[in-house]
Design a protein around this motif. Structure first.
Motif, PDB file in Angstrom:
ATOM      1  N   ARG A   1      27.687 -28.698  24.530  1.00  0.00           N
ATOM      2  CA  ARG A   1      26.668 -28.576  23.484  1.00  0.00           C
ATOM      3  C   ARG A   1      25.863 -27.290  23.646  1.00  0.00           C
ATOM      4  NH1 ARG A   1      21.517 -28.885  22.393  1.00  0.00           N
ATOM      5  NH2 ARG A   1      20.976 -29.142  24.602  1.00  0.00           N
ATOM      6  N   VAL A   2      25.414 -27.013  24.862  1.00  0.00           N
ATOM      7  CA  VAL A   2      24.609 -25.817  25.102  1.00  0.00           C
ATOM      8  C   VAL A   2      25.418 -24.558  24.790  1.00  0.00           C
ATOM      9  CG1 VAL A   2      23.485 -24.446  26.908  1.00  0.00           C
ATOM     10  CG2 VAL A   2      23.060 -26.906  26.769  1.00  0.00           C
ATOM     11  N   VAL A   3      26.672 -24.533  25.204  1.00  0.00           N
ATOM     12  CA  VAL A   3      27.509 -23.353  24.971  1.00  0.00           C
ATOM     13  C   VAL A   3      27.733 -23.140  23.474  1.00  0.00           C
ATOM     14  CG1 VAL A   3      29.796 -22.345  25.331  1.00  0.00           C
ATOM     15  CG2 VAL A   3      28.604 -23.448  27.235  1.00  0.00           C
ATOM     16  N   ARG A   4      28.007 -24.227  22.749  1.00  0.00           N
ATOM     17  CA  ARG A   4      28.189 -24.090  21.294  1.00  0.00           C
ATOM     18  C   ARG A   4      26.926 -23.567  20.629  1.00  0.00           C
ATOM     19  NH1 ARG A   4      30.949 -29.345  21.671  1.00  0.00           N
ATOM     20  NH2 ARG A   4      33.199 -29.043  21.362  1.00  0.00           N
ATOM     21  N   CYS A   5      25.779 -24.091  21.050  1.00  0.00           N
ATOM     22  CA  CYS A   5      24.509 -23.666  20.449  1.00  0.00           C
ATOM     23  C   CYS A   5      24.194 -22.207  20.750  1.00  0.00           C
ATOM     24  CB  CYS A   5      23.365 -24.547  20.947  1.00  0.00           C
ATOM     25  SG  CYS A   5      23.383 -26.232  20.297  1.00  0.00           S
ATOM     26  N   ALA A   6      24.616 -21.742  21.914  1.00  0.00           N
ATOM     27  CA  ALA A   6      24.337 -20.363  22.306  1.00  0.00           C
ATOM     28  C   ALA A   6      25.224 -19.373  21.577  1.00  0.00           C
ATOM     29  CB  ALA A   6      24.505 -20.194  23.812  1.00  0.00           C
ATOM     30  N   GLY A   7      26.408 -19.810  21.155  1.00  0.00           N
ATOM     31  CA  GLY A   7      27.314 -18.919  20.447  1.00  0.00           C
ATOM     32  C   GLY A   7      28.314 -18.228  21.356  1.00  0.00           C
ATOM     33  N   LYS A   8      29.189 -17.447  20.759  1.00  0.00           N
ATOM     34  CA  LYS A   8      30.340 -16.871  21.461  1.00  0.00           C
ATOM     35  C   LYS A   8      30.043 -15.556  22.161  1.00  0.00           C
ATOM     36  CE  LYS A   8      34.315 -17.007  19.348  1.00  0.00           C
ATOM     37  NZ  LYS A   8      35.370 -16.855  18.313  1.00  0.00           N
ATOM     38  N   LYS A   9      28.821 -15.104  22.111  1.00  0.00           N
ATOM     39  CA  LYS A   9      28.519 -13.793  22.669  1.00  0.00           C
ATOM     40  C   LYS A   9      27.123 -13.789  23.275  1.00  0.00           C
ATOM     41  CE  LYS A   9      28.087  -8.957  21.181  1.00  0.00           C
ATOM     42  NZ  LYS A   9      28.100  -8.050  20.018  1.00  0.00           N
ATOM     43  N   GLY A  10      26.992 -13.093  24.417  1.00  0.00           N
ATOM     44  CA  GLY A  10      25.667 -12.890  24.997  1.00  0.00           C
ATOM     45  C   GLY A  10      25.030 -14.148  25.533  1.00  0.00           C
ATOM     46  N   HIS A  11      25.779 -14.931  26.304  1.00  0.00           N
ATOM     47  CA  HIS A  11      25.219 -16.156  26.892  1.00  0.00           C
ATOM     48  C   HIS A  11      25.663 -16.292  28.340  1.00  0.00           C
ATOM     49  CE1 HIS A  11      25.348 -20.792  27.392  1.00  0.00           C
ATOM     50  NE2 HIS A  11      24.132 -20.345  27.689  1.00  0.00           N
ATOM     51  N   ILE A  12      24.701 -16.516  29.226  1.00  0.00           N
ATOM     52  CA  ILE A  12      24.963 -16.866  30.625  1.00  0.00           C
ATOM     53  C   ILE A  12      24.551 -18.317  30.796  1.00  0.00           C
ATOM     54  CG2 ILE A  12      24.377 -16.401  33.024  1.00  0.00           C
ATOM     55  CD1 ILE A  12      23.614 -13.530  32.121  1.00  0.00           C
ATOM     56  N   LEU A  13      25.499 -19.160  31.142  1.00  0.00           N
ATOM     57  CA  LEU A  13      25.178 -20.570  31.328  1.00  0.00           C
ATOM     58  C   LEU A  13      24.437 -20.756  32.640  1.00  0.00           C
ATOM     59  CD1 LEU A  13      25.551 -23.446  30.159  1.00  0.00           C
ATOM     60  CD2 LEU A  13      27.572 -23.651  31.621  1.00  0.00           C
ATOM     61  N   ASN A  14      23.360 -21.514  32.593  1.00  0.00           N
ATOM     62  CA  ASN A  14      22.535 -21.786  33.760  1.00  0.00           C
ATOM     63  C   ASN A  14      21.812 -23.090  33.498  1.00  0.00           C
ATOM     64  OD1 ASN A  14      20.718 -21.496  36.069  1.00  0.00           O
ATOM     65  ND2 ASN A  14      21.029 -19.287  35.923  1.00  0.00           N
TER      66      ASN A  14
ATOM     67  N   VAL B   1      21.063 -14.501  26.027  1.00  0.00           N
ATOM     68  CA  VAL B   1      20.244 -15.624  26.489  1.00  0.00           C
ATOM     69  C   VAL B   1      20.877 -16.244  27.730  1.00  0.00           C
ATOM     70  CG1 VAL B   1      19.261 -16.173  24.230  1.00  0.00           C
ATOM     71  CG2 VAL B   1      21.435 -17.202  24.914  1.00  0.00           C
ATOM     72  N   GLN B   2      20.052 -16.953  28.488  1.00  0.00           N
ATOM     73  CA  GLN B   2      20.517 -17.639  29.700  1.00  0.00           C
ATOM     74  C   GLN B   2      19.956 -19.049  29.718  1.00  0.00           C
ATOM     75  OE1 GLN B   2      20.860 -15.840  33.867  1.00  0.00           O
ATOM     76  NE2 GLN B   2      18.944 -16.990  34.051  1.00  0.00           N
ATOM     77  N   GLY B   3      20.776 -19.990  30.140  1.00  0.00           N
ATOM     78  CA  GLY B   3      20.326 -21.369  30.262  1.00  0.00           C
ATOM     79  C   GLY B   3      21.294 -22.298  29.558  1.00  0.00           C
ATOM     80  N   ASN B   4      20.784 -23.453  29.266  1.00  0.00           N
ATOM     81  CA  ASN B   4      19.526 -24.031  29.686  1.00  0.00           C
ATOM     82  C   ASN B   4      19.671 -25.543  29.848  1.00  0.00           C
ATOM     83  OD1 ASN B   4      19.580 -24.778  26.921  1.00  0.00           O
ATOM     84  ND2 ASN B   4      17.392 -24.461  26.661  1.00  0.00           N
ATOM     85  N   VAL B   5      20.719 -25.938  30.591  1.00  0.00           N
ATOM     86  CA  VAL B   5      20.979 -27.359  30.845  1.00  0.00           C
ATOM     87  C   VAL B   5      19.843 -27.942  31.670  1.00  0.00           C
ATOM     88  CG1 VAL B   5      22.538 -29.013  31.956  1.00  0.00           C
ATOM     89  CG2 VAL B   5      23.479 -27.038  30.715  1.00  0.00           C
ATOM     90  N   ASP B   6      19.326 -29.080  31.254  1.00  0.00           N
ATOM     91  CA  ASP B   6      18.295 -29.782  32.013  1.00  0.00           C
ATOM     92  C   ASP B   6      18.857 -30.126  33.397  1.00  0.00           C
ATOM     93  OD1 ASP B   6      16.459 -31.577  33.105  1.00  0.00           O
ATOM     94  OD2 ASP B   6      16.226 -32.723  31.258  1.00  0.00           O
ATOM     95  N   PRO B   7      18.178 -29.718  34.485  1.00  0.00           N
ATOM     96  CA  PRO B   7      18.700 -30.022  35.837  1.00  0.00           C
ATOM     97  C   PRO B   7      18.947 -31.504  36.063  1.00  0.00           C
ATOM     98  CG  PRO B   7      16.880 -28.462  35.969  1.00  0.00           C
ATOM     99  CD  PRO B   7      16.935 -28.927  34.540  1.00  0.00           C
ATOM    100  N   ALA B   8      18.252 -32.363  35.323  1.00  0.00           N
ATOM    101  CA  ALA B   8      18.435 -33.808  35.498  1.00  0.00           C
ATOM    102  C   ALA B   8      19.810 -34.275  35.048  1.00  0.00           C
ATOM    103  CB  ALA B   8      17.347 -34.570  34.734  1.00  0.00           C
ATOM    104  N   TYR B   9      20.490 -33.496  34.191  1.00  0.00           N
ATOM    105  CA  TYR B   9      21.838 -33.874  33.775  1.00  0.00           C
ATOM    106  C   TYR B   9      22.807 -33.900  34.953  1.00  0.00           C
ATOM    107  CZ  TYR B   9      21.520 -34.232  28.695  1.00  0.00           C
ATOM    108  OH  TYR B   9      21.260 -34.663  27.415  1.00  0.00           O
TER     109      TYR B   9
ATOM    110  N   TRP C   1      25.873 -19.423  36.649  1.00  0.00           N
ATOM    111  CA  TRP C   1      25.293 -19.555  37.977  1.00  0.00           C
ATOM    112  C   TRP C   1      24.106 -20.502  37.832  1.00  0.00           C
ATOM    113  CZ3 TRP C   1      20.377 -17.611  39.721  1.00  0.00           C
ATOM    114  CH2 TRP C   1      19.655 -16.883  38.758  1.00  0.00           C
ATOM    115  N   MET C   2      23.455 -20.837  38.924  1.00  0.00           N
ATOM    116  CA  MET C   2      22.312 -21.744  38.874  1.00  0.00           C
ATOM    117  C   MET C   2      21.142 -21.164  39.657  1.00  0.00           C
ATOM    118  SD  MET C   2      23.895 -25.528  39.557  1.00  0.00           S
ATOM    119  CE  MET C   2      25.052 -26.307  38.432  1.00  0.00           C
TER     120      MET C   2
END
Length: 402
Positions: free
Chosen positions: A347-360, A325-333, A64-65
């Protein structure tokens, strides 16, 4: 006046209404009907976002954003022309519901956050405010003394019925398609507005108050802590499945000062909410939290949001694997070519790992963000699968160097 004595396990009240064709603009929602939601059979039936927040295994990261409903959307701007007052848009049930659902209908995020403001509950406990188009929020009677504290009173939820009714309708509308999110401001962040009389770039009045009138500031923060705790529970009982706490201006404090003047009050809120609603995930977001991450670990929330100035891999390493963790794409992208945006999401998803991540995003959606880019963001994440993404990453690492 409502109190927070009802256990959060109690079913919230649903609201039924007839659907209409089109966007729903102008429709009026009837009063809530007392029809309890059937309890979920198991945690596995909870929305993807709730599962990820709890750290459960999921097939892909939910997304979500922050500020996903707002001025970048043509539908929102059209509605705002008819209803130019932000207070009207954020305090009228049918407008709140319509605006909250606009991005869900358009882009299909995994979270639908209520359209509101962190200052919305202030009048319900004795702090009236206005919003001016240029200056933003204005509090005519800032609280800087013991005399000012006399204006405060326990939170009156009859003055916030529009929030509860809106959450109930959103749960009815969204169903199992996404998680409904509520949110609040942290005590320190809310106090900056109450003490400074509105927005500020320097925070000099409230920072000085830490030394010149600490007893007044502690009393104010304690009152806010009680009110915000009850407000969170009110939102949960109304249907919110996840709550984000915004300590938006906590990052303006030196880390040792944040530990003294912000952290203890957030901990108290988290403790109070977890006692009544242990199953509801809590997210803590602090803008500019790079210097605070280790200090945030023991606060008791389920998820820590990272802004875009923190490298996701570094943030994950510093926080450990026991917290989501949640995040963390720069809004400017979102202003970049779409393939570039795709690569950054991966890249962000890989860095966050396969568990416990909400993309935002690492902050809210910016004004003039192309809607095409927002749509692409959610299309990319819907197409992700952890097994495939991390298999591709491993394959790339094993390829021989020519």
């Amino acid at each position: 006046m409502h109190t927070s004595t009802i256990p959060c396990g109690s079913s919230f009240l649903q609201v039924g209404f007839a659907r209409e064709n089109g966007s729903g603009l102008g429709r009026r929602f009837p009063p809530p009907r007392r029809k309890p939601l059937l309890p979920r059979a198991s945690a596995a039936s909870d929305p993807l976002l709730v599962q990820a927040a709890r750290g459960n295994p999921v097939s892909r990261p939910p997304a979500w954003m922050m500020r996903q409903a707002g001025r970048y959307m043509a539908a929102y701007r059209k509605l705002a022309e008819k209803h130019p007052s932000f207070r009207e848009r954020s305090e009228t049930v049918d407008l709140i519901v319509e605006i909250s659902l606009q991005p869900w209908r358009a882009f299909g995020p995994d979270g639908v956050i209520i359209f509101s403001d962190i200052l919305t509950p202030l009048p319900a406990f004795g702090v009236p405010f206005e919003i001016e188009e240029v200056k933003g929020p204005i509090i005519q009677s800032p609280i800087c003394s013991e005399e000012g504290l006399k204006a405060l009173h326990p939170i009156d939820f009859e003055k916030l019925s529009f929030v509860g009714d809106s959450l109930k309708i959103l749960r009815q509308e969204v169903g199992d398609g996404a998680a409904v999110l509520g949110f609040v401001g942290a005590p320190w962040t809310i106090a900056t507005y109450i003490v400074e009389g509105g927005t500020t770039r320097t925070y000099t009045t409230i920072k000085r108050m830490c030394h010149t009138a600490p007893h007044v500031l502690r009393a104010l923060l304690s009152h806010l802590t009680r009110a915000i705790s009850e407000y969170i529970i009110f939102q949960i009982k109304s249907g919110a499945q996840c709550i984000q706490i915004f300590d938006s201006w906590g990052g303006q404090l030196p880390p040792n000062v944040w530990e003294q003047w912000s952290k203890p009050y957030i901990e108290e809120i988290v403790s109070a909410v977890k006692k009544k609603c242990p199953e509801i995930p809590l997210v803590l977001y602090i803008n500019g939290n790079g210097g605070l991450l280790e200090r945030m670990i023991g606060i008791g929330v389920d998820v820590i949001g990272l802004d875009w100035t923190v490298d996701m891999a570094d943030g994950r390493r510093r926080l450990g694997s026991e917290i989501s963790v949640q995040g963390n794409v720069d809004p400017a992208y979102l202003f970049s070519p779409l393939p570039v945006l795709t690569d950054e999401i991966h890249r962000v998803v890989r860095c966050a790992g396969k568990k416990g991540h909400i993309l935002n995003l690492g902050h809210g959606v910016l004004v003039k963000t192309p809607e095409e880019a927002v749509a692409h963001f959610f299309e990319v994440v819907r197409g992700l699968r952890y097994d495939t993404l991390f298999a591709e990453s491993l394959t790339g690492e094993l390829e021989p160097v020519a």
